[in-house]
Design a protein around this motif. Structure first.
Motif, PDB file in Angstrom:
ATOM      1  N   GLU A 191       0.827  -1.205   0.000  1.00  0.00           N
ATOM      2  CA  GLU A 191       0.000   0.000   0.000  1.00  0.00           C
ATOM      3  C   GLU A 191       0.860   1.254   0.000  1.00  0.00           C
ATOM      4  O   GLU A 191       1.851   1.344   0.724  1.00  0.00           O
ATOM      5  CB  GLU A 191      -0.900   0.023   1.233  1.00  0.00           C
ATOM      6  N   SER A 192       0.426   2.207  -0.791  1.00  0.00           N
ATOM      7  CA  SER A 192       1.057   3.517  -0.771  1.00  0.00           C
ATOM      8  C   SER A 192       0.054   4.545  -0.275  1.00  0.00           C
ATOM      9  O   SER A 192       0.033   4.903   0.893  1.00  0.00           O
ATOM     10  CB  SER A 192       1.593   3.886  -2.150  1.00  0.00           C
ATOM     11  N   CYS A 193      -0.884   4.974  -1.127  1.00  0.00           N
ATOM     12  CA  CYS A 193      -1.791   6.068  -0.756  1.00  0.00           C
ATOM     13  C   CYS A 193      -2.734   5.713   0.383  1.00  0.00           C
ATOM     14  O   CYS A 193      -3.211   6.607   1.095  1.00  0.00           O
ATOM     15  CB  CYS A 193      -2.581   6.534  -1.976  1.00  0.00           C
ATOM     16  N   THR A 194      -3.019   4.435   0.588  1.00  0.00           N
ATOM     17  CA  THR A 194      -3.941   4.038   1.665  1.00  0.00           C
ATOM     18  C   THR A 194      -3.237   3.872   3.014  1.00  0.00           C
ATOM     19  O   THR A 194      -3.908   3.744   4.038  1.00  0.00           O
ATOM     20  CB  THR A 194      -4.661   2.727   1.310  1.00  0.00           C
ATOM     21  N   GLY A 195      -1.921   3.859   3.028  1.00  0.00           N
ATOM     22  CA  GLY A 195      -1.170   3.885   4.267  1.00  0.00           C
ATOM     23  C   GLY A 195      -1.469   2.765   5.244  1.00  0.00           C
ATOM     24  O   GLY A 195      -1.381   2.945   6.458  1.00  0.00           O
TER      25      GLY A 195
ATOM     26  N   VAL B 289       3.726  -1.102   3.767  1.00  0.00           N
ATOM     27  CA  VAL B 289       3.293   0.281   3.566  1.00  0.00           C
ATOM     28  C   VAL B 289       4.500   1.029   3.022  1.00  0.00           C
ATOM     29  O   VAL B 289       5.375   1.475   3.760  1.00  0.00           O
ATOM     30  CB  VAL B 289       2.784   0.916   4.873  1.00  0.00           C
TER      31      VAL B 289
ATOM     32  N   TYR C  63       5.303   4.074   1.429  1.00  0.00           N
ATOM     33  CA  TYR C  63       4.814   5.412   1.109  1.00  0.00           C
ATOM     34  C   TYR C  63       5.815   6.180   0.257  1.00  0.00           C
ATOM     35  O   TYR C  63       5.434   6.939  -0.638  1.00  0.00           O
ATOM     36  CB  TYR C  63       4.532   6.156   2.411  1.00  0.00           C
TER      37      TYR C  63
ATOM     38  N   THR D 108      -1.423   2.361  -5.462  1.00  0.00           N
ATOM     39  CA  THR D 108      -0.633   3.588  -5.448  1.00  0.00           C
ATOM     40  C   THR D 108      -1.469   4.677  -6.085  1.00  0.00           C
ATOM     41  O   THR D 108      -2.100   4.455  -7.118  1.00  0.00           O
ATOM     42  CB  THR D 108       0.713   3.404  -6.185  1.00  0.00           C
TER      43      THR D 108
ATOM     44  N   ARG E 289      -9.266   7.709   0.218  1.00  0.00           N
ATOM     45  CA  ARG E 289      -8.606   6.557   0.847  1.00  0.00           C
ATOM     46  C   ARG E 289      -9.614   5.459   1.188  1.00  0.00           C
ATOM     47  O   ARG E 289      -9.349   4.269   0.994  1.00  0.00           O
ATOM     48  CB  ARG E 289      -7.864   7.018   2.103  1.00  0.00           C
TER      49      ARG E 289
END
Length: 412
Positions: free
Chosen positions: A276-280, A302, A304, A351, A393
């Protein structure tokens, strides 16, 4: 039978406190097979409370009232009930004994102001409160039965379940009411309404729509004189709705998309990794919120920053430079990297740009790339979501779970 709910309190009227009592009471009343055509909220004012009670008594056979039974000056519900019934307030011996016994049980000194809670309309029936100081009470006005309960949710709930609902059930004036809920994704509310137009025509079945972002709930309701007939009517309408909507239905009734996906992983025996990137980590949180997820969820990354994508998922730095972190190519590399590092059957990667900054004309805020990798292939999709950062998100996590659901469904 028809019933209503009356919530009392300035804090409710002004939006300072959310009225959870009304929701609990409504659920309990509906489960009995009682129609609930009205809910009202009034402030701590004797005149307003009396007028609301009179209005409701003209419309329904029973009213559940909560709030305003405390020891302070703004607690005026008992005074209003006495005016409604045309009876004086008097110290109720049973309520006073309860106050003193409760204080002794919890080893506190009873303040003299608390004795105000024993002042009830003459002739009112006592509703026991096993977990608090204020007894509730009941009375009949204009043929309508009123139940007055405290506003403290924990106290109200015990008294509702222990006394009020059994009393209503004993009336015998009940129907078999049934509701079936379909939770739908991937279609607008307007389009959904058109698709289901006429699906219950000619039957005693109604359909209502409720947006619970990011899904839409289709609520099918019916009533009958007996449980078997109601169940058959709901089942028939539900079957037609399933035929029309197909796999747009992500869950039914008490299930959620989260529980459905969990069940599919257990049934299919597959394992999962996430990148996961944008959802953290939000997708991983939703999965691990459910007990037993360790049986199929192996690992979450994660990543980011670009450096984390390179070091943890082995995403080539040159690919990040050429395509950008928010791209189909990077989503694919993230999914493949997560699957290889975790040794899972499936890996999902997201992402995107959650905002409020970072968007461009080519990739505006809400752009999300998602990829799912297995041992044979990796599939990628671009999504364009809308809303604020939290909404983007949330809908991304929902779309990710929905993709996993579709991946896990048995293929025709």
């Amino acid at each position: 039978m028809r019933a209503a709910i009356l919530s009392i309190g300035d804090e409710l009227l002004l939006g300072e406190v959310v009225d959870t009592n009304a929701a609990a009471i409504a659920a309990g009343i509906y489960a009995l097979g009682i129609h609930l055509p009205l809910q009202m909220t009034v402030g701590d004012n004797v005149h307003d409370i009396v007028n609301a009670c009179r209005l409701l008594a003209a419309r329904v056979e029973a009213v559940v009232v909560t709030g305003g039974l405390g020891p302070t000056v703004d607690d005026v519900t008992a005074m209003a009930a006495a005016e409604l019934a045309g009876m004086p307030l008097e110290a109720n011996p049973e309520a006073l004994a309860h106050l003193r016994a409760f204080a002794e049980r919890v080893a506190v000194t009873l303040h003299p102001a608390n004795e105000k809670q024993a002042l009830l309309p003459a002739g009112a029936g006592i509703i026991a409160n096993p977990v608090g100081t204020a007894c509730g009470f009941s009375l009949i006005h204009a043929g309508c039965r009123f139940f007055f309960l405290p506003g403290v949710p924990a106290e109200m709930a015990v008294m509702l379940q222990g006394t009020v609902l059994p009393a209503l059930a004993a009336s015998g004036m009940l129907k078999s009411l049934r509701t079936k809920v379909f939770k739908v994704s991937g279609i607008s509310e307007a389009e959904l309404g058109v698709m289901l137009q006429g699906v219950t025509e000619g039957e005693e079945v109604s359909i209502a729509y409720c947006v619970d972002f990011p899904e839409i709930q289709v609520k099918v309701r019916t009533e009958a004189d007996d449980e078997k007939t109601a169940e058959a009517m709901i089942a028939a309408a539900g079957g037609r709705i399933r035929d029309i909507l197909g796999d747009r239905i992500v869950a039914e009734d008490a299930d959620t998309i989260d529980t459905v996906v969990a069940g599919l992983f257990r049934t299919r025996g597959f394992t999962l990794a996430l990148a996961e990137s944008c959802t953290g980590g939000l997708i991983a949180k939703r999965i691990t919120d459910l007990a037993g997820s360790s049986a199929y969820f192996l690992q979450g990354f994660v990543t980011y920053s670009n450096l984390a994508k390179i070091e943890l998922l082995r995403v080539p730095g040159k690919l990040l430079e050429e395509k950008g972190a928010v791209s189909a190519e990077v989503a694919i590399a993230m999914a493949r990297g997560a699957r290889e590092r975790a040794g899972s059957d499936l890996a999902l990667a997201v992402t995107g740009i959650a905002g409020p900054d970072g968007g461009t004309a080519e990739k505006p805020v809400g752009t999300v790339f998602m990829a799912v990798a297995d041992k044979n292939d990796c599939r990628v999709r671009r999504f364009q979501f809308h809303g604020d950062r939290a909404q983007i998100r949330l809908v991304t996590s929902f779309a990710a779970l929905n993709w996993l659901r579709r991946e896990l469904l048995p293929k025709p």
